[in-house]
Design a protein around this motif. Structure first.
Motif, PDB file in Angstrom:
ATOM      1  N   PHE A   1     -29.003  37.345 -23.067  1.00 31.11           N
ATOM      2  CA  PHE A   1     -27.761  37.490 -23.809  1.00 31.11           C
ATOM      3  C   PHE A   1     -26.967  38.682 -23.289  1.00 31.11           C
ATOM      4  N   ALA A   2     -27.201  39.082 -22.021  1.00 32.22           N
ATOM      5  CA  ALA A   2     -26.438  40.194 -21.440  1.00 32.22           C
ATOM      6  C   ALA A   2     -24.951  39.888 -21.404  1.00 32.22           C
ATOM      7  N   ALA A   3     -24.612  38.621 -21.103  1.00 30.47           N
ATOM      8  CA  ALA A   3     -23.197  38.263 -21.062  1.00 30.47           C
ATOM      9  C   ALA A   3     -22.571  38.373 -22.452  1.00 30.47           C
ATOM     10  N   HIS A   4     -23.357  38.009 -23.462  1.00 34.57           N
ATOM     11  CA  HIS A   4     -22.880  38.126 -24.840  1.00 34.57           C
ATOM     12  C   HIS A   4     -22.663  39.591 -25.196  1.00 34.57           C
TER      13      HIS A   4
ATOM     14  N   VAL B   1     -34.447  32.170 -25.859  1.00 26.70           N
ATOM     15  CA  VAL B   1     -33.255  33.014 -25.797  1.00 26.70           C
ATOM     16  C   VAL B   1     -33.075  33.664 -27.165  1.00 26.70           C
ATOM     17  N   TRP B   2     -32.673  34.939 -27.172  1.00 23.34           N
ATOM     18  CA  TRP B   2     -32.466  35.680 -28.411  1.00 23.34           C
ATOM     19  C   TRP B   2     -31.016  35.596 -28.829  1.00 23.34           C
ATOM     20  N   GLU B   3     -30.792  35.261 -30.094  1.00 20.69           N
ATOM     21  CA  GLU B   3     -29.457  35.229 -30.666  1.00 20.69           C
ATOM     22  C   GLU B   3     -29.225  36.582 -31.344  1.00 20.69           C
ATOM     23  N   PRO B   4     -28.402  37.472 -30.752  1.00 20.77           N
ATOM     24  CA  PRO B   4     -28.336  38.849 -31.228  1.00 20.77           C
ATOM     25  C   PRO B   4     -27.551  39.069 -32.514  1.00 20.77           C
TER      26      PRO B   4
END
Length: 291
Positions: free
Chosen positions: A280-283, A6-9
């Motif tokens: 991370f679309a929700a983020h 998972v990518w942490e943007p």
């Protein structure tokens, strides 16, 4: 064996699981790899019984908090900003989950995850197995709902860009299918249809693993021959050949045009001409950047 990226943007780094060694790693853009979390999926003392005791799927919620599928602990947890652990789901109707595998947030904050028994020491025949099926679940506001129990090995999970459909891949050599389910107004799903099937065309004991979707609706699926790219109507557009066997992937970088791939012992990246959804679309939605 690496999984669940998972990518942490915000800070711009990649997290990924090492289920066999019970760790989560962090990769930064300068190439540094460090341990992000120890005992990532199992905190018991009898770890030698497990082949994959650690974490598998990872996701970020709308507040950027890491959510973890813990194989050995048989639960889904969220890591708070303080470092405290909040258990989101560990039982269904009083029975312990099998070993949550992959997960995805919907933009309304609901969490969807798969629960095959692959993390149990003896898998389907493990004496500690309490749930008699492999479920696909929805968690929201502390409530766990079983969506379907029709697949023997539900694995990868992802939404279409408009969230009208939920894709679930099946790791089952006897039924190598990716299913597509219509998402109802209340967040549950309707009867599924077979989206793509390689049961008869690709022999062997391997099947489907992780699934992701891009902004145009293309489905990227980790399969026996690499990364399958499928059109929204189910046509096989092509397969990306990879140096190692692919387990899963995540969209990353600031423009979400990089596909980070976890494959056996390696982590790879592919620059693409299309943006990704999920992960991370929700983020991003919380920041008003979802498109």
């Amino acid at each position: 064996f690496v999984e669940g990226p998972v990518w942490e943007p915000t800070a711009g780094y990649l997290l990924f699981s090492d289920p066999n060694n019970n760790l989560i790693y962090r990769w930064t853009q300068d190439g540094e790899v460090s341990v992000f979390r120890t005992k990532s999926g199992f905190s018991g003392g009898d770890i030698a019984r497990y082949h994959q005791p650690g974490s598998n799927g990872l996701a970020l919620d709308s507040a950027g908090r890491v959510t973890i599928d813990e194989h050995g602990n048989r639960r889904v947890v969220r890591i708070e900003r303080t470092g405290a652990v909040t258990v989101l789901a560990d039982r269904y109707q009083g029975k312990r989950l099998n070993s949550p595998n992959d997960l995805v947030y919907r933009s309304d904050g609901s969490l969807y995850f798969t629960d095959p028994p692959f993390g149990l020491p003896k898998v389907f025949e493990d004496p500690a197995k309490e749930t008699p099926f492999s479920g696909v679940y929805r968690w929201r506001d502390g409530q766990l709902t079983l969506l379907t129990a029709e697949l023997r090995g539900p694995n990868g999970i992802a939404f279409s860009p408009d969230e009208r459909f939920l894709y679930v891949s099946n790791w089952d050599p006897a039924r190598k299918v990716i299913m597509r389910y219509p998402v109802q107004a209340d967040g549950t799903i309707g009867p599924g249809t077979v989206f793509f099937d390689i049961t008869k065309t690709v022999p062997g004991g391997d099947a489907w693993d992780g699934v992701k979707v891009d902004s145009r609706g293309h489905v990227f699926a980790a399969g026996p021959e690499g990364i399958y790219v499928l059109a929204a109507d189910g046509r096989h557009l092509g397969t990306i050949a990879t140096p190692e066997h692919v387990a899963n992937f995540a969209w990353g970088d600031a423009d979400r045009r990089t596909l980070y791939v976890t494959a056996s012992a390696g982590v790879y990246r592919l620059r693409l001409g299309v943006t990704g959804t999920g992960g991370f679309a929700a983020h991003a939605a919380a920041a008003g950047n979802l498109r």
